[in-house]
Design an enzyme around this catalytic site. Structure first.
Site, PDB file in Angstrom:
ATOM      1  N   LYS A  13       0.835  -1.217   0.000  1.00 57.98           N
ATOM      2  CA  LYS A  13       0.000   0.000   0.000  1.00 57.98           C
ATOM      3  C   LYS A  13       0.865   1.261   0.000  1.00 57.98           C
ATOM      4  O   LYS A  13       0.658   2.161  -0.800  1.00 57.98           O
ATOM      5  CB  LYS A  13      -0.932   0.025   1.227  1.00 57.98           C
ATOM      6  CG  LYS A  13      -1.920  -1.130   1.270  1.00 57.98           C
ATOM      7  CD  LYS A  13      -2.968  -0.948   2.374  1.00 57.98           C
ATOM      8  CE  LYS A  13      -2.379  -0.890   3.762  1.00 57.98           C
ATOM      9  NZ  LYS A  13      -1.757  -2.152   4.212  1.00 57.98           N
ATOM     10  N   ARG A  88      -9.353   0.496   9.431  1.00 58.26           N
ATOM     11  CA  ARG A  88      -8.770  -0.809   9.729  1.00 58.26           C
ATOM     12  C   ARG A  88      -9.692  -1.660  10.586  1.00 58.26           C
ATOM     13  O   ARG A  88      -9.321  -2.796  10.916  1.00 58.26           O
ATOM     14  CB  ARG A  88      -7.480  -0.576  10.507  1.00 58.26           C
ATOM     15  CG  ARG A  88      -6.208  -0.919   9.767  1.00 58.26           C
ATOM     16  CD  ARG A  88      -5.080  -0.632  10.744  1.00 58.26           C
ATOM     17  NE  ARG A  88      -3.844  -1.255  10.407  1.00 58.26           N
ATOM     18  CZ  ARG A  88      -2.903  -0.664   9.671  1.00 58.26           C
ATOM     19  NH1 ARG A  88      -3.101   0.523   9.144  1.00 58.26           N
ATOM     20  NH2 ARG A  88      -1.759  -1.281   9.455  1.00 58.26           N
ATOM     21  N   ARG A 127      11.818  -6.000   4.486  1.00 56.51           N
ATOM     22  CA  ARG A 127      11.747  -4.574   4.797  1.00 56.51           C
ATOM     23  C   ARG A 127      12.420  -4.284   6.142  1.00 56.51           C
ATOM     24  O   ARG A 127      13.035  -3.228   6.322  1.00 56.51           O
ATOM     25  CB  ARG A 127      10.272  -4.148   4.851  1.00 56.51           C
ATOM     26  CG  ARG A 127      10.087  -2.674   5.021  1.00 56.51           C
ATOM     27  CD  ARG A 127       8.652  -2.282   4.737  1.00 56.51           C
ATOM     28  NE  ARG A 127       7.776  -2.565   5.850  1.00 56.51           N
ATOM     29  CZ  ARG A 127       6.440  -2.441   5.791  1.00 56.51           C
ATOM     30  NH1 ARG A 127       5.859  -2.073   4.681  1.00 56.51           N
ATOM     31  NH2 ARG A 127       5.700  -2.689   6.847  1.00 56.51           N
ATOM     32  N   ARG A 133      12.328  -0.749  10.431  1.00 57.62           N
ATOM     33  CA  ARG A 133      11.109  -0.378  11.158  1.00 57.62           C
ATOM     34  C   ARG A 133      10.980  -1.248  12.394  1.00 57.62           C
ATOM     35  O   ARG A 133      11.088  -2.467  12.305  1.00 57.62           O
ATOM     36  CB  ARG A 133       9.894  -0.560  10.236  1.00 57.62           C
ATOM     37  CG  ARG A 133       9.192   0.746   9.942  1.00 57.62           C
ATOM     38  CD  ARG A 133       8.077   0.543   8.969  1.00 57.62           C
ATOM     39  NE  ARG A 133       6.905  -0.112   9.558  1.00 57.62           N
ATOM     40  CZ  ARG A 133       5.724  -0.144   8.963  1.00 57.62           C
ATOM     41  NH1 ARG A 133       5.556   0.436   7.793  1.00 57.62           N
ATOM     42  NH2 ARG A 133       4.712  -0.756   9.537  1.00 57.62           N
ATOM     43  N   ARG A 144       0.748  -8.482  13.648  1.00 58.94           N
ATOM     44  CA  ARG A 144       0.068  -7.554  12.728  1.00 58.94           C
ATOM     45  C   ARG A 144      -0.813  -8.312  11.729  1.00 58.94           C
ATOM     46  O   ARG A 144      -1.905  -7.867  11.385  1.00 58.94           O
ATOM     47  CB  ARG A 144       1.086  -6.679  11.999  1.00 58.94           C
ATOM     48  CG  ARG A 144       1.522  -5.496  12.877  1.00 58.94           C
ATOM     49  CD  ARG A 144       2.868  -4.945  12.488  1.00 58.94           C
ATOM     50  NE  ARG A 144       2.936  -4.505  11.114  1.00 58.94           N
ATOM     51  CZ  ARG A 144       4.054  -4.540  10.388  1.00 58.94           C
ATOM     52  NH1 ARG A 144       5.168  -5.014  10.885  1.00 58.94           N
ATOM     53  NH2 ARG A 144       4.029  -4.099   9.160  1.00 58.94           N
TER      54      ARG A 144
HETATM   55  P1  ADP Z   1       1.385  -1.841   7.872  1.00 59.43           P
HETATM   56  O1  ADP Z   1       2.539  -1.726   6.942  1.00 59.43           O
HETATM   57  O2  ADP Z   1       1.558  -2.912   8.913  1.00 59.43           O
HETATM   58  O3  ADP Z   1       0.061  -1.866   7.195  1.00 59.43           O
HETATM   59  P2  ADP Z   1       1.064   0.914   8.844  1.00 59.43           P
HETATM   60  O4  ADP Z   1       2.285   1.687   8.547  1.00 59.43           O
HETATM   61  O5  ADP Z   1      -0.171   1.212   8.068  1.00 59.43           O
HETATM   62  O6  ADP Z   1       1.450  -0.605   8.815  1.00 59.43           O
HETATM   63  O7  ADP Z   1       0.700   1.053  10.408  1.00 59.43           O
HETATM   64  C1  ADP Z   1       1.656   0.767  11.417  1.00 59.43           C
HETATM   65  C2  ADP Z   1       0.998   0.688  12.794  1.00 59.43           C
HETATM   66  O8  ADP Z   1       0.308   1.928  13.092  1.00 59.43           O
HETATM   67  C3  ADP Z   1      -0.092  -0.377  12.962  1.00 59.43           C
HETATM   68  O9  ADP Z   1       0.459  -1.640  13.260  1.00 59.43           O
HETATM   69  C4  ADP Z   1      -0.906   0.217  14.130  1.00 59.43           C
HETATM   70  O10 ADP Z   1      -0.242   0.029  15.364  1.00 59.43           O
HETATM   71  C5  ADP Z   1      -0.904   1.700  13.828  1.00 59.43           C
HETATM   72  N1  ADP Z   1      -2.050   2.115  12.975  1.00 59.43           N
HETATM   73  C6  ADP Z   1      -1.968   2.561  11.684  1.00 59.43           C
HETATM   74  N2  ADP Z   1      -3.189   2.830  11.183  1.00 59.43           N
HETATM   75  C7  ADP Z   1      -4.078   2.541  12.168  1.00 59.43           C
HETATM   76  C8  ADP Z   1      -5.495   2.586  12.265  1.00 59.43           C
HETATM   77  N3  ADP Z   1      -6.264   2.970  11.234  1.00 59.43           N
HETATM   78  N4  ADP Z   1      -6.077   2.213  13.438  1.00 59.43           N
HETATM   79  C9  ADP Z   1      -5.327   1.810  14.484  1.00 59.43           C
HETATM   80  N5  ADP Z   1      -3.986   1.747  14.459  1.00 59.43           N
HETATM   81  C10 ADP Z   1      -3.355   2.096  13.329  1.00 59.43           C
END
Ligand code: ADP
Length: 190
Positions: A13, A88, A127, A133, A144
């Site tokens: 994404k 989410r 990654r 990260r 996750r």
């Molecule tokens: P990924 O690459 O795992 O999809 P993101 O960069 O989108 O990760 O998000 C990293 C972290 O930020 C998530 O694991 C969560 O802890 C928090 N987070 C991001 N977006 C949301 C959301 N919409 N609701 C709750 N927590 C979120």
């Protein structure tokens, strides 16, 4: 155009979202980037968010909905937006619908990037080495993906029910996936 980009962690994404938003002339809003920025700059939100990010758990819906409500007020130019990492949960999807209704707007398309689980794990572990990260360790990755299955998968049906879900094959080169996504959002549900 107002787009919600869906897909599991590691589906690509983040890689696709900025380019797609630029091409369509809309803003890219990524909750993960916002939260990591808040942690890095040590804001009150960042202090609260850190533990959730480190565990790979989701922040409470209301915290995220408040942030997104503000961001949409500030940055939604009228041309539209591409949301990445939000909603989410079912609660967030319903909250977003309410935000949209209040503004007299609606989401036009919800492309879903589909990638098999072994490929997701391979990408996320890769990654971890490149970007460092803190939530890309084996244990947190596992959490996750479990959180995604439990909390986020149900919203696919939410958008299918609205008739705007578009499934896109997320495997192949970055360029191939980008072209598929662009085609999907331009041509809508087929
Ligand atoms: P990924 O690459 O795992 O999809 P993101 O960069 O989108 O990760 O998000 C990293 C972290 O930020 C998530 O694991 C969560 O802890 C928090 N987070 C991001 N977006 C949301 C959301 N919409 N609701 C709750 N927590 C979120």
């Amino acid at each position: 155009m107002r787009i919600v980009l869906l897909g599991p962690p590691g589906a690509g994404k983040g890689t696709q979202a900025q380019r797609l938003a630029d091409e369509l002339g809309i803003v890219h809003l990524a909750t993960g980037d916002m939260l990591r920025h808040a942690v890095a700059t040590g804001t009150e939100l960042g202090r609260k968010a850190k533990a959730y990010l480190d565990r790979g758990d989701l922040l409470p819906d209301q915290v995220i909905l408040d942030i997104m409500g503000e961001e949409l007020d500030l940055r939604n130019s009228g041309e539209g937006f591409l949301l990445d990492g939000f909603p989410r949960t079912t609660g967030q999807a319903e909250g977003l619908d309410a935000l949209m209704a209040k503004r007299g707007e609606r989401i036009d398309a919800a492309p879903l990037l589909k990638v098999s689980e072994p490929e997701l794990i391979r990408r996320l572990l890769g990654r971890a080495t490149i970007e460092g990260r803190s939530d890309d360790t084996a244990e947190v990755i596992h959490n996750r993906l479990a959180v995604y299955t439990r909390e986020t998968l149900p919203i696919i049906e939410h958008y299918r029910g609205h008739g705007i879900l578009i499934e896109v094959d997320g495997e192949g080169t970055t360029e191939e996936v980008y072209q598929r996504l662009l085609h999907a959002v331009r041509n809508g549900v087929t």
